[in-house]
Enzyme design. Structure first.
Site, mmCIF file in Angstrom:
data_model
loop_
_atom_site.group_PDB
_atom_site.id
_atom_site.type_symbol
_atom_site.label_atom_id
_atom_site.label_comp_id
_atom_site.label_asym_id
_atom_site.label_seq_id
_atom_site.Cartn_x
_atom_site.Cartn_y
_atom_site.Cartn_z
ATOM 1 N N LEU A 1 36.718 0.782 5.438
ATOM 2 C CA LEU A 1 37.413 1.592 5.710
ATOM 3 C C LEU A 1 37.404 2.926 5.005
ATOM 4 O O LEU A 1 37.569 3.966 5.584
ATOM 5 C CB LEU A 1 39.060 1.094 5.780
ATOM 6 C CG LEU A 1 39.660 0.347 7.102
ATOM 7 C CD1 LEU A 1 38.936 -0.926 7.328
ATOM 8 C CD2 LEU A 1 41.017 0.392 7.261
ATOM 9 N N VAL B 1 36.017 -6.720 1.316
ATOM 10 C CA VAL B 1 34.878 -5.883 2.007
ATOM 11 C C VAL B 1 35.408 -4.910 2.812
ATOM 12 O O VAL B 1 35.001 -3.720 3.191
ATOM 13 C CB VAL B 1 34.008 -7.055 2.749
ATOM 14 C CG1 VAL B 1 32.971 -6.207 3.379
ATOM 15 C CG2 VAL B 1 33.475 -7.871 1.679
ATOM 16 N N CYS B 2 36.615 -5.285 3.483
ATOM 17 C CA CYS B 2 36.996 -4.216 4.433
ATOM 18 C C CYS B 2 37.711 -3.078 3.791
ATOM 19 O O CYS B 2 37.566 -2.112 4.368
ATOM 20 C CB CYS B 2 37.975 -5.011 5.567
ATOM 21 S SG CYS B 2 37.680 -6.262 6.314
ATOM 22 N N THR B 3 38.004 -3.154 2.560
ATOM 23 C CA THR B 3 38.449 -2.144 2.010
ATOM 24 C C THR B 3 37.499 -0.921 1.955
ATOM 25 O O THR B 3 37.727 0.081 2.121
ATOM 26 C CB THR B 3 39.049 -2.299 0.627
ATOM 27 O OG1 THR B 3 40.222 -3.157 0.863
ATOM 28 C CG2 THR B 3 39.497 -1.214 -0.203
#
Length: 217
Positions: free
Chosen positions: A49, A44-46
């Site tokens: 960002l 999810v963080c990918t």
């Protein structure tokens, strides 16, 4: 320490993907968004960002700086950036803080004081999913906490920044779901006599306490 809206954002000196910074000096006369991640190389963080990198010009228009944080070393952030560019089309174009000792995460109450570097569990990870909007006065203007399985809505962060900047300049508030250019609410601290001077275009008042007027320029 629990941080609330109106508190001064704690200052720190730290290594980032764009060199060492003093946080307050880095903010300068801008607004800033500090957003955190539980770990590098997470799905999810990918996506988050990469999306932020694509819409960074929108933050630039608002004189707002972006800085990420992950509880991994800066070298890992650099390697992760290649994956982000490959899968999302844009690599991070803003600094990302390395926080392997959890110092900043604990300073901002993202992790419990007893959390230990290298010995965190999946449950501990869940607390490092935050967004702070900080003003040029270094005061906290917004705090958001998200669950692990829900990607953050950074368009909403832009909307809030528009509201924060507008209401800091003019004596108004913004209604539910307000967007740039829509009608606003005259602040309750403004008397009708003052409002006639401040808002010569007039206003609609379905209730005495609800005075709706055009967004000031």
């Amino acid at each position: 320490m629990t941080l609330r809206i109106g508190d001064e954002a704690p200052n720190f000196q730290v290594e980032t993907t764009q060199g060492r910074i003093d946080f307050h000096q880095w903010i300068g006369s801008s607004h800033a968004v500090l957003f955190s991640h539980p770990k590098d190389f997470t799905p999810v963080c990918t996506t988050e960002l990469g999306y932020l990198a694509r819409i960074k010009p929108e933050f630039d228009k608002r004189n707002t700086k972006i800085i990420g944080l992950s509880v991994d070393p800066v070298d890992d952030h650099q390697r992760w950036a290649k994956d982000i560019e490959e899968t999302q089309g844009t690599a991070p174009n803003y600094p990302i803080i390395g926080d392997p000792d959890l110092k900043i995460s604990k300073l901002y109450d993202m992790l419990p004081a007893e959390a230990t570097p290298g010995k965190r569990t999946a449950a501990d990870n869940q607390t490092v999913r935050t967004v702070f909007v900080i003003g040029p006065d270094k005061k906290i203007k917004l705090v958001l906490y998200y669950p692990m399985t829900t990607g953050r809505n950074f368009d909403e962060v832009l909307r809030v920044i528009d509201s924060i900047q507008l209401t800091a300049k003019h004596r108004v508030a913004t209604p539910a779901n307000w967007k740039q250019g829509q009608d606003v609410i005259i602040a309750g601290s403004v008397s009708d006599d003052e409002a006639k001077k401040l808002f010569p275009q007039g206003w609609k008042a379905p209730k005495p306490y609800l005075r709706i007027t055009q967004q000031p320029k």
